[in-house]
Scaffold this active site. Structure first.
Site, PDB file in Angstrom:
ATOM      1  N   ASP A 298      50.979  44.236  36.974  1.00  0.00           N
ATOM      2  CA  ASP A 298      50.574  43.859  38.329  1.00  0.00           C
ATOM      3  C   ASP A 298      51.482  42.715  38.721  1.00  0.00           C
ATOM      4  O   ASP A 298      51.434  41.642  38.125  1.00  0.00           O
ATOM      5  CB  ASP A 298      49.096  43.425  38.285  1.00  0.00           C
ATOM      6  CG  ASP A 298      48.578  42.904  39.612  1.00  0.00           C
ATOM      7  OD1 ASP A 298      49.384  42.615  40.518  1.00  0.00           O
ATOM      8  OD2 ASP A 298      47.340  42.780  39.725  1.00  0.00           O
TER       9      ASP A 298
ATOM     10  N   LYS B 298      42.166  42.106  35.269  1.00  0.00           N
ATOM     11  CA  LYS B 298      41.810  42.999  34.161  1.00  0.00           C
ATOM     12  C   LYS B 298      43.067  43.558  33.495  1.00  0.00           C
ATOM     13  O   LYS B 298      44.150  43.556  34.084  1.00  0.00           O
ATOM     14  CB  LYS B 298      40.962  44.164  34.699  1.00  0.00           C
ATOM     15  CG  LYS B 298      39.464  43.933  34.552  1.00  0.00           C
ATOM     16  CD  LYS B 298      39.030  43.700  33.105  1.00  0.00           C
ATOM     17  CE  LYS B 298      37.540  43.707  32.911  1.00  0.00           C
ATOM     18  NZ  LYS B 298      36.991  42.857  31.888  1.00  0.00           N
TER      19      LYS B 298
ATOM     20  N   TYR C 178      41.189  33.692  32.821  1.00  0.00           N
ATOM     21  CA  TYR C 178      41.062  34.963  33.531  1.00  0.00           C
ATOM     22  C   TYR C 178      42.246  35.178  34.478  1.00  0.00           C
ATOM     23  O   TYR C 178      42.515  34.354  35.336  1.00  0.00           O
ATOM     24  CB  TYR C 178      39.755  35.011  34.330  1.00  0.00           C
ATOM     25  CG  TYR C 178      39.644  36.255  35.179  1.00  0.00           C
ATOM     26  CD1 TYR C 178      39.440  37.495  34.570  1.00  0.00           C
ATOM     27  CD2 TYR C 178      39.776  36.207  36.562  1.00  0.00           C
ATOM     28  CE1 TYR C 178      39.354  38.642  35.339  1.00  0.00           C
ATOM     29  CE2 TYR C 178      39.694  37.359  37.334  1.00  0.00           C
ATOM     30  CZ  TYR C 178      39.488  38.573  36.721  1.00  0.00           C
ATOM     31  OH  TYR C 178      39.423  39.725  37.468  1.00  0.00           O
TER      32      TYR C 178
HETATM   33  O1  LIG Z   1      39.528  42.416  39.396  1.00  0.00           O
HETATM   34  C1  LIG Z   1      40.257  42.026  40.272  1.00  0.00           C
HETATM   35  C2  LIG Z   1      41.711  42.016  40.113  1.00  0.00           C
HETATM   36  O2  LIG Z   1      42.079  42.668  38.949  1.00  0.00           O
HETATM   37  P1  LIG Z   1      43.553  43.207  38.765  1.00  0.00           P
HETATM   38  O3  LIG Z   1      44.474  42.277  39.491  1.00  0.00           O
HETATM   39  O4  LIG Z   1      43.606  44.590  39.307  1.00  0.00           O
HETATM   40  O5  LIG Z   1      43.736  43.161  37.287  1.00  0.00           O
HETATM   41  C3  LIG Z   1      39.744  41.520  41.571  1.00  0.00           C
HETATM   42  O6  LIG Z   1      38.409  41.953  41.755  1.00  0.00           O
HETATM   43  C4  LIG Z   1      39.841  39.990  41.625  1.00  0.00           C
HETATM   44  O7  LIG Z   1      39.287  39.416  40.472  1.00  0.00           O
HETATM   45  C5  LIG Z   1      39.134  39.457  42.878  1.00  0.00           C
HETATM   46  O8  LIG Z   1      39.704  40.032  44.039  1.00  0.00           O
HETATM   47  C6  LIG Z   1      39.264  37.934  42.995  1.00  0.00           C
HETATM   48  O9  LIG Z   1      40.608  37.645  42.987  1.00  0.00           O
HETATM   49  P2  LIG Z   1      41.157  36.170  43.171  1.00  0.00           P
HETATM   50  O10 LIG Z   1      40.800  35.734  44.568  1.00  0.00           O
HETATM   51  O11 LIG Z   1      40.493  35.300  42.133  1.00  0.00           O
HETATM   52  O12 LIG Z   1      42.630  36.327  42.983  1.00  0.00           O
HETATM   53 MG   LIG Z   2      45.894  42.111  40.866  1.00  0.00          MG
HETATM   54 MG   LIG Z   3      45.160  45.944  38.711  1.00  0.00          MG
HETATM   55 MG   LIG Z   4      45.231  43.733  36.045  1.00  0.00          MG
END
Ligand SMILES: O=C(COP(=O)(O)O)[C@@H](O)[C@H](O)[C@H](O)COP(=O)(O)O
Ligand SMILES: [Mg+2]
Ligand SMILES: [Mg+2]
Ligand SMILES: [Mg+2]
Length: 375
Positions: free
Chosen positions: A15, A240, A237
């Site tokens: 990502d 994912k 964190y």
């Molecule tokens: O799981 C998520 C992203 O995971 P990813 O990038 O796909 O690994 C989202 O739900 C974010 O955690 C959520 O949008 C909060 O994001 P931030 O505002 O903390 O960046």
């Molecule tokens: Mg992301």
């Molecule tokens: Mg992702």
């Molecule tokens: Mg991810």
């Protein structure tokens, strides 16, 4: 390159910025990665490639002759991610460079943020392969479907009726907390296998191998899953560990339809909003792999390939772009609605031990001093 020779299939993903938020990959990032990989084909580093996307994850699918963990191929992937990150920064995309957790490349992208699934195989006369790409979930999301493909006779008829498959398969399971692995034989050790992989946040299927006597050499994987843990690299964190997998099919392996069949059940996986919720995984074509509702629900894309005798990727065929999966998608949406109604309550929200890898501990810490003993 010809039938009977070794070839490596590498899927390396990261990502490196979402558009908007964490929902999808901007096309200019795909174009940038394509430019870098086209040059590498011209220079002979790789044989062929395809740049796919699933949600906000950019996925490099490559064939080459350099084996797994090749510094050259990993370096190439890193370069493609770096170049695309520059574009993500120019466009102001969200979380530009999110999964590139180290500044300088040092020989292998493992432990640096990107996810990797690779297998070196002896090319069969005809080599059908499926690459799977998930977003808003974690490697354990593959446990149930991979188990069903290679060990469940209610899914894979070939385990019962194909003499080449009847002996079953061997599963390499990783304990991703303790960094240990074990090989278990199916069907003999089926219950032991399930005892581990049912706990999908800790024990994950890393590879599946044929057994001795199978037409495919016993040391060659027939399935492999990326198991990288971002939390361990970053110490906090950072989204994912949206996983990928490669599965070979047919001729003594699960048929294409047996490889896809487990995804007709939208099983519950960890991830979704803020990596903190259980939700159904929805099989979708690539153009629908754009998590929106509550940053989800989690998605899985399946791309079908034939590998040509020259090692070229003949494809992709977007395998879930089929009304046969409409019912599953509808079911996933019903489950989405049902789970969402729980709001911040378990079991929609993950159990506390899994929340350790999210941003929740930061909130709980603030309350520590306010707790007082009872009696
Ligand atoms: O799981 C998520 C992203 O995971 P990813 O990038 O796909 O690994 C989202 O739900 C974010 O955690 C959520 O949008 C909060 O994001 P931030 O505002 O903390 O960046
Ligand atoms: Mg992301
Ligand atoms: Mg992702
Ligand atoms: Mg991810």
């Amino acid at each position: 390159m010809a039938v009977g020779e070794k070839i490596t299939i590498s899927v390396i993903k990261a990502d490196i910025g979402g558009w908007p938020g964490h929902s999808r990959v901007h096309p200019q990032l795909v174009e940038t990665a394509e430019e870098v990989l086209s040059k590498a084909v011209e220079e002979g580093t790789i044989i062929d490639f395809y740049v796919a996307t699933c949600g906000d994850d950019l996925q490099l699918i490559m064939t080459h002759k350099k084996g797994v963990d090749s510094p050259e191929v990993h370096g190439l992937a890193w370069k493609a991610f770096e170049e695309a990150t520059k574009v993500a920064k120019e466009l102001g995309l969200y979380g530009a460079g999110q999964d590139l957790l180290k500044d300088a490349f040092s020989g292998n992208v493992r432990g640096m943020g990107p996810g990797v699934a690779e297998m070196e195989i002896t090319l069969r006369k005809s080599e059908p392969v499926v690459t799977f790409h998930m977003d808003k979930t974690e490697p354990g999301a593959f446990n149930l479907p991979i188990f069903r493909m290679f060990a469940d006779p209610f899914n894979t008829a070939g385990l019962v009726i194909d003499p080449k498959m009847h002996m079953g398969f061997r599963f390499e399971v990783w304990d991703i907390l303790e960094h240990k692995r074990v090989i278990l034989n199916s069907p003999e050790e089926l219950y032991d296998l399930l005892a581990l992989i049912g706990a999908k946040s800790r024990y994950v299927i890393k590879r599946v191998y044929p057994k001795p006597g199978h037409p495919i050499p016993e040391n060659e994987p027939v399935a492999v899953v990326s198991t990288e843990k971002l939390y361990e690299v970053a110490g906090e964190y950072v989204g994912k560990d949206d996983p990928v997998a490669i599965v070979r099919a047919q001729s003594g392996l699960p048929a294409l339809g047996e490889v896809l069949e487990p995804f007709a059940f939208p099983h519950l996986v960890s991830g979704w909003m803020r990596g903190s919720h259980n939700g159904p995984i929805m099989p979708v074509p690539m153009h629908q792999a754009n998590p929106t509702r509550f940053d989800g629900p989690p998605r899985v894309v399946a791309l079908g390939w034939q590998i040509s005798p020259e090692g070229k990727l003949v494809g992709p065929v977007d395998l879930f772009d089929d009304p046969a999966f409409d019912y599953t998608r509808q079911k996933a949406l019903e489950i989405t609605e049902y789970m969402r109604r729980h709001g911040p309550f378990e079991p929609h929200r993950l159990p506390l031990e899994e929340m350790e890898y999210t941003t929740l501990p930061g909130v709980l810490k603030r309350l520590t001093d306010r707790f007082e003993p009872i009696e």
